[in-house]
Design an enzyme around this catalytic site. Structure first.
Site, mmCIF file in Angstrom:
data_model
loop_
_atom_site.group_PDB
_atom_site.id
_atom_site.type_symbol
_atom_site.label_atom_id
_atom_site.label_comp_id
_atom_site.label_asym_id
_atom_site.label_seq_id
_atom_site.Cartn_x
_atom_site.Cartn_y
_atom_site.Cartn_z
ATOM 1 N N ASP A 333 0.746 -1.278 -0.073
ATOM 2 C CA ASP A 333 -0.018 0.072 0.104
ATOM 3 C C ASP A 333 0.901 1.041 0.003
ATOM 4 O O ASP A 333 0.626 2.041 -0.708
ATOM 5 C CB ASP A 333 -1.067 0.018 1.239
ATOM 6 C CG ASP A 333 -2.306 0.398 0.754
ATOM 7 O OD1 ASP A 333 -2.808 0.588 -0.293
ATOM 8 O OD2 ASP A 333 -3.168 0.758 1.713
ATOM 9 N N ASP A 392 -8.916 -2.614 2.366
ATOM 10 C CA ASP A 392 -8.681 -1.968 3.920
ATOM 11 C C ASP A 392 -9.843 -2.470 4.962
ATOM 12 O O ASP A 392 -9.677 -2.317 6.029
ATOM 13 C CB ASP A 392 -8.989 -0.442 3.776
ATOM 14 C CG ASP A 392 -7.938 -0.029 2.831
ATOM 15 O OD1 ASP A 392 -6.786 -0.299 2.874
ATOM 16 O OD2 ASP A 392 -8.212 0.957 2.062
#
Length: 477
Positions: A333, A392
């Site tokens: 990420d 997420d």
């Protein structure tokens, strides 16, 4: 958000005058707009969308004098159009675009003499303006400051925490059923046939992260083709996930259990109707996915079902695998959000570029929970939503699910599950605080992973169960 958003306030000449606001994108380094309508100056709009204004001979002499002008995008730069419009006496220039609005950029140092206010607007809004307000319209531009807090953040927060908590709880229920089946030899074979879980070993975790990296890079370079593959996969996977979620609820209802026999199988009629409903929901979303007013609601419902089913189906065998998965995806990420702008030619983040869709593409990847801004602002008109990627939710959710299963195995009164869920909620709050302070998109895993991993480790250490928590129960391995 790298562009500056503003509002074009348009007013018809009827009595009483009809007004409507439209989204515009401008460059604050070139154009300074008032923050409210109190200081704004109105001018008549001249619709010249039949030309791209790359040559002064394209428009009749005197047609732009002291007016706001709208022309089409294409063939020459924004500043070249602005210089021509300014030389012909225009007081404002709007450039209509048939594709997605993007940042207005060019080499301003070569056009120091250009002082004309310049903004980008959707061509569809120009058409709408003519239909709603008529052919004679007065316009002005302003850019109100964004509100510090938007209720959309609360909606995203509730969706994320609810999905993670429910997914973890569902995984614990499935684990309890497994333990009962193991204790009862008569139910063991039946349970094994129903079992649909997939266990991720450390090796498959690494392979999974590598596939994620490869897929993201391929999407960056071949977005306009692969986006339709992702949309098709999402429709199929979300329909199946919605069916699994609703079937689990319907299974608890003791009514309407009539069956029909087909191909030597007894099938509940209500499950046939449920399957048809889930397929219809996915098809409706696919057909109307670009409808800004309500399609996001259906996408979020399908996305929640997808995340719930994913969290319940994928099993982490031990805390070691959780640490490897969350750690690698945290690096993934951060790399694709913060590091790739130094590598790409246009200085854009690969993650942000893929999530928002590259310029010129009207299609967006359905891999996010999307909630439009509820507080009225320029961003509301520009369809700039708060986004939270499925990753997420799913990635920390797998850790929460493991904590819940460990609670079931050790009969620890849900202490791991509750503490990890609270840590996830704290990580989400921290993400929104940093988002508000930095005014730029954040990789949520940067805050969620440390919060959940550290909290789970502290609970295991405090209870003197770290060795068992790290290795998992032997029957799982």
């Amino acid at each position: 958000v790298t562009a500056d958003e503003g509002i074009l306030h348009a007013s018809g000449l009827g009595v009483p005058p009809v007004t409507k606001d439209y989204c515009i994108i401008y460059n604050s380094n070139w154009t300074s707009l008032p923050k409210s309508l109190d200081n704004a100056t109105y001018m008549m709009l001249e619709n010249l969308t039949s030309t791209v204004l790359c040559d002064s001979s394209e428009v009749p002499a005197g047609s732009m004098k002291d007016k706001a002008v709208v022309v089409m995008r294409g063939n020459c730069t924004f500043l070249e159009k602005a210089r021509i419009a300014q030389s012909l006496g225009a007081k404002m220039l709007l450039i209509a675009s048939k594709t997605r609005l993007s940042l207005i950029s060019d080499n301003k140092t070569d056009f120091e003499d250009v002082t004309l206010p310049l903004a980008l607007i959707r061509y569809s809004d120009i058409v709408d303006m003519r239909l709603v307000l008529g052919s004679e319209v007065n316009v002005t531009m302003y850019s109100p400051p964004l509100p510090e807090f938007d209720c959309s953040m609360v909606v995203i927060f509730v969706i994320a925490v609810f999905t993670v908590a429910l997914g973890g709880y569902w995984s614990g229920v499935a684990e309890l059923e497994n333990l009962k089946a193991i204790a009862s030899p008569g139910e063991r074979e039946t349970r094994r046939k129903k079992e649909e879980n997939v266990t991720l070993t450390p090796l498959t975790v690494i392979l999974f992260v590598v596939i994620c990296c490869v897929m993201l890079v391929l999407l960056y370079f071949f977005y306009k083709w692969l986006v339709y593959v992702i949309i098709s996969v999402f429709c199929l996977a979300s329909a199946m996930s919605l069916y699994n979620c609703l079937a689990a609820l319907i299974g608890e209802i003791p009514f309407g259990q009539c069956r029909i026999t087909c191909c030597n199988k007894n099938i509940e009629v209500r499950l046939i109707f449920l399957a048809a409903f889930c397929i219809a929901a996915a098809v409706v979303w696919a057909v109307f996915r670009n409808e800004d007013r309500w399609a996001w609601i259906l996408q979020d419902i399908l996305g929640i079902a997808f995340c719930l089913n994913f969290i319940k189906t994928l099993k982490m065998p031990n805390f070691k695998s959780c640490v490897i998965l969350l750690g690698l995806l945290l690096l993934y990420d951060v790399f694709f959000v913060f590091i790739t702008p130094f590598i790409t030619k246009n200085g854009a983040s690969i993650m942000v570029e893929v999530a928002a869709g590259p310029f010129g593409s009207s299609e967006k990847l359905p891999v996010v929970i999307r909630v439009p801004r509820l507080e009225y602002s320029a961003s509301t008109l520009c369809d700039l939503s708060f986004l939270l990627g499925f990753g997420d939710i799913i990635v920390p959710g797998l850790l929460v699910a493991y904590c819940r299963r460990f609670d079931v195995q050790t009969r620890s009164s849900s202490v791991y599950y509750i503490s990890c869920t609270i840590a996830y909620a704290v990580g989400m709050v921290l993400t929104f605080v940093v988002l508000a302070l930095m005014k730029m998109g954040q990789p949520a895993l940067l805050y969620l992973v440390p919060c959940t991993l550290i909290t789970s480790s502290l609970v295991a250490w405090k209870r003197k169960e770290m060795k068992k928590f790290w290795r998992g129960n032997s029957y799982q391995v």
